[in-house]
Design an enzyme around this catalytic site. Structure first.
Site, PDB file in Angstrom:
ATOM      1  N   SER A 195       0.815  -1.219   0.000  1.00 57.53           N
ATOM      2  CA  SER A 195       0.000   0.000   0.000  1.00 57.53           C
ATOM      3  C   SER A 195       0.851   1.272   0.000  1.00 57.53           C
ATOM      4  O   SER A 195       1.619   1.508  -0.924  1.00 57.53           O
ATOM      5  CB  SER A 195      -0.950  -0.035   1.198  1.00 57.53           C
ATOM      6  OG  SER A 195      -1.884   1.011   1.133  1.00 57.53           O
ATOM      7  N   ARG A 212      -0.195   6.992  20.651  1.00 55.35           N
ATOM      8  CA  ARG A 212      -0.603   8.076  19.756  1.00 55.35           C
ATOM      9  C   ARG A 212      -1.521   9.043  20.516  1.00 55.35           C
ATOM     10  O   ARG A 212      -2.442   8.600  21.207  1.00 55.35           O
ATOM     11  CB  ARG A 212      -1.320   7.527  18.528  1.00 55.35           C
ATOM     12  CG  ARG A 212      -0.433   6.586  17.718  1.00 55.35           C
ATOM     13  CD  ARG A 212      -1.081   6.171  16.412  1.00 55.35           C
ATOM     14  NE  ARG A 212      -0.314   5.119  15.753  1.00 55.35           N
ATOM     15  CZ  ARG A 212       0.763   5.316  15.024  1.00 55.35           C
ATOM     16  NH1 ARG A 212       1.232   6.539  14.854  1.00 55.35           N
ATOM     17  NH2 ARG A 212       1.398   4.299  14.463  1.00 55.35           N
ATOM     18  N   ASP A 236      -3.267   6.508  -2.927  1.00 54.84           N
ATOM     19  CA  ASP A 236      -2.077   5.929  -2.299  1.00 54.84           C
ATOM     20  C   ASP A 236      -1.518   4.852  -3.233  1.00 54.84           C
ATOM     21  O   ASP A 236      -2.015   4.653  -4.346  1.00 54.84           O
ATOM     22  CB  ASP A 236      -2.388   5.394  -0.887  1.00 54.84           C
ATOM     23  CG  ASP A 236      -3.276   4.166  -0.912  1.00 54.84           C
ATOM     24  OD1 ASP A 236      -3.991   3.958  -1.917  1.00 54.84           O
ATOM     25  OD2 ASP A 236      -3.265   3.396   0.069  1.00 54.84           O
ATOM     26  N   THR A 262       1.383  -1.620  16.373  1.00 56.00           N
ATOM     27  CA  THR A 262       2.582  -2.305  15.872  1.00 56.00           C
ATOM     28  C   THR A 262       3.869  -2.000  16.620  1.00 56.00           C
ATOM     29  O   THR A 262       4.828  -2.756  16.542  1.00 56.00           O
ATOM     30  CB  THR A 262       2.816  -1.929  14.391  1.00 56.00           C
ATOM     31  OG1 THR A 262       2.793  -0.499  14.279  1.00 56.00           O
ATOM     32  CG2 THR A 262       1.735  -2.508  13.494  1.00 56.00           C
ATOM     33  N   ASP A 273      -6.292   2.381  -2.782  1.00 56.31           N
ATOM     34  CA  ASP A 273      -7.491   2.153  -1.964  1.00 56.31           C
ATOM     35  C   ASP A 273      -7.803   3.344  -1.053  1.00 56.31           C
ATOM     36  O   ASP A 273      -8.700   3.280  -0.219  1.00 56.31           O
ATOM     37  CB  ASP A 273      -7.426   0.840  -1.174  1.00 56.31           C
ATOM     38  CG  ASP A 273      -6.342   0.814  -0.110  1.00 56.31           C
ATOM     39  OD1 ASP A 273      -5.576   1.784   0.006  1.00 56.31           O
ATOM     40  OD2 ASP A 273      -6.260  -0.199   0.616  1.00 56.31           O
TER      41      ASP A 273
END
Length: 543
Positions: A64, A506, A276, A501, A280
């Site tokens: 991606s 965040r 991208d 991951t 998608d």
């Protein structure tokens, strides 16, 4: 299952020592040179999944929006949806099995999932334009064939196109023809039909500049554009003839850097969009008369589409439910606009397309877009049948037109997954029908200023959340600290969530001014650092 043959073939795709990978929402992704064994094993898994579901399964080789030197793989389930969660676990087990354990793990999966090994298997394969993708596709094929599966290699496809192929094959062609021409014809015919009712207001209105991220989107859009050229002229930039995939271009770059990609000439008020790397995701943008850059992201796409859908739904007078699904990252202004101005119900889910997709399926018509530009509109089977029936039966011209319009929208969306090409055509059709410029679309509401930051922590698992990730449950005291900080600023909110991951947390904050959003984000980051085991340098004001 010929386990000796599997063992022999597997030795040609040996797993590097000590490498462990996790199958997530995006499948597997890492440096391309570490993926040969994973591709072979995903070929094996696709055969088992195909036998178990008695359906065609897809395998897409792509990473991606990741850099060109990375690659990845994801499996596509029978109706074009993402792989079932229990099979994500099987994928992780199989990818991480040591060479000598591979036959046992395969047998275990077969038994746990009650796979009938005598059932035929069929797998379709697609790949993006990365230099490593062709060889890695061959490794998938090796895995499929060693277990006796049949396959069709579509070669170069966008990710959504592979989802479409799988959906078509498993609905005996009812959804569409499982060929690239079938895809082009289905979407283009719906677009041309839908835009017939638009009054043309000058040629400049119907020209769009597209940044293709030097990826597969350029190849496919170039093949497709003559199918709809009477309704829209597209100019392709970053088309892969020079420049690296996703390097300083593409939807992810534009969204995260809030600036135009390299390699595209923008005049003021020109409509531009970026795909991208695997097409998608899509975001729009433009320069105003003062040269100021404006991003029109997934939140504004959802607002445009849902407000457009509401009119024909009211016109046909049927009580079909319409809902918009967002994540906590959706700008507060977009939620307020949808709920208070458009009177459309909005629901919030955890981050990740699979959560949005799942929630959207609860409505007759479910609209979902992440702020990053990934999304689609799902029509339930019942809604689709009802709309198509009304388009045939309604006597009154205005009502029949409204039903026909909805029927074209159904055909124009790739309902298997978010699809930049399909979404682009829907957006262009709506802008043409409404006579809207990109600036008028952008002016539907004004985004609240926001800031996203990351905080390094020793262990991301110390943070757990609830309420679609908007409230921290642990560590103790963190949510209380955030609540106190939020009270200091107008129109403000903030939340924290662990990365899926890596060991980072965040932080998202929004407020009435950029200065206040920045201050709030910094103060929340400091609270995370102090209460959730921050490591490395303490967060600093001004970042």
């Amino acid at each position: 299952m010929d386990l000796d043959a599997v063992t022999k073939q597997s030795a040609l795709h040996a797993k590097p020592d000590g490498l462990t990978l996790q199958y997530g929402t995006a499948g597997f992704r890492t440096k391309a040179e570490h993926l040969d064994h994973v591709m072979f094993r995903m070929g094996l898994l696709a055969v088992l999944r195909s036998k178990q579901t008695k359906s065609t399964i897809g395998v897409m080789v792509t990473a991606s929006h990741n850099p060109e030197e990375d690659n990845g793989v994801k499996l596509v389930d029978p109706l074009g949806e993402m792989l079932a969660p229990s099979w994500e676990d099987h994928a992780t087990c199989l990818a991480n099995a040591e060479e000598q354990d591979l036959p046992r793990v395969l047998v275990d999966i077969g038994e746990k999932a009650a796979v009938n090994l005598h059932q035929d298997a069929f797998v379709v394969i697609g790949r993006d334009t990365r230099p490593s993708s062709e060889k890695l596709s061959q490794s998938v094929i090796d895995g499929v064939t060693v277990l006796g599966g049949q396959f069709h290699d579509y070669g170069l496809l966008t990710t959504p196109q592979l989802h479409y192929m799988v959906y078509c094959r498993n609905t005996s062609g009812q959804y569409g023809k499982a060929t690239i021409e079938g895809y082009y014809q289905k979407l283009s015919a719906a677009f041309v039909e839908l835009t017939k009712q638009a009054s043309c207001s000058g040629d400049d209105q119907r020209t769009l500049k597209v940044d293709c991220a030097n990826g597969i989107g350029a190849l496919k859009l170039r093949e497709m554009k003559h199918y709809f050229s009477q309704g829209l002229s597209v100019q392709l930039f970053n088309d892969g003839t020079k420049g690296k995939l996703n390097h300083l271009c593409g939807a992810d770059f534009v969204k995260s850097h809030q600036k135009p990609p390299q390699g595209i000439e923008m005049k003021s008020h020109e409509r531009c969009c970026s795909f991208d790397g695997d097409a998608d995701r899509i975001v729009y943008y433009y320069h105003d008369a003062d040269g100021q850059f404006h991003l029109v992201d997934g939140d504004k796409i959802a607002a445009l589409i849902s407000s457009f859908l509401k009119e024909p739904l009211l016109e046909i007078g049927d009580s079909l439910s319409l809902g918009v699904v967002q994540t906590a990252y959706a700008n507060g202004s977009s939620t307020r606009y949808l709920e208070e101005v458009m009177k459309v119900p909005v629901y919030c889910t955890k981050t990740g397309v699979k959560h949005l997709h799942h929630k959207a399926q609860e409505f007759d018509i479910g609209v979902y877009f992440e702020a990053n530009g990934h999304g689609t509109v799902l029509f339930s089977k019942a809604a689709e049948m009802k709309i198509k029936q009304l388009a045939k039966e309604l006597e009154e011209d205005k009502k029949r037109k409204a039903a026909k319009m909805l029927e074209n929208v159904i055909d124009l969306f790739n309902q298997a997954t978010g699809d930049a090409i399909s979404d682009m055509l829907v957006i262009e059709a709506i802008l043409a029908l409404k006579g809207l410029t990109v600036q008028q679309w952008d002016a539907l509401y004004t985004d609240l200023p926001n800031r996203q930051l990351k905080v390094k922590v020793a262990d991301r698992q110390v943070i757990s959340t609830t309420d679609a990730e908007r409230q921290a449950v642990t560590p103790p005291g963190l949510q209380e600290a955030i609540n106190e900080l939020v009270k200091k600023y107008r129109l403000s909110r903030a939340f924290v969530r662990p990365s899926g991951t890596e060991d980072i947390v965040r932080v998202y904050a929004e407020a009435d001014s950029q200065e206040n959003a920045d201050s709030l984000a910094y103060e929340v980051s400091l609270a995370v650092f102090q209460l959730a085991g921050g490591i490395g340098e303490r967060p600093q004001p001004g970042f």
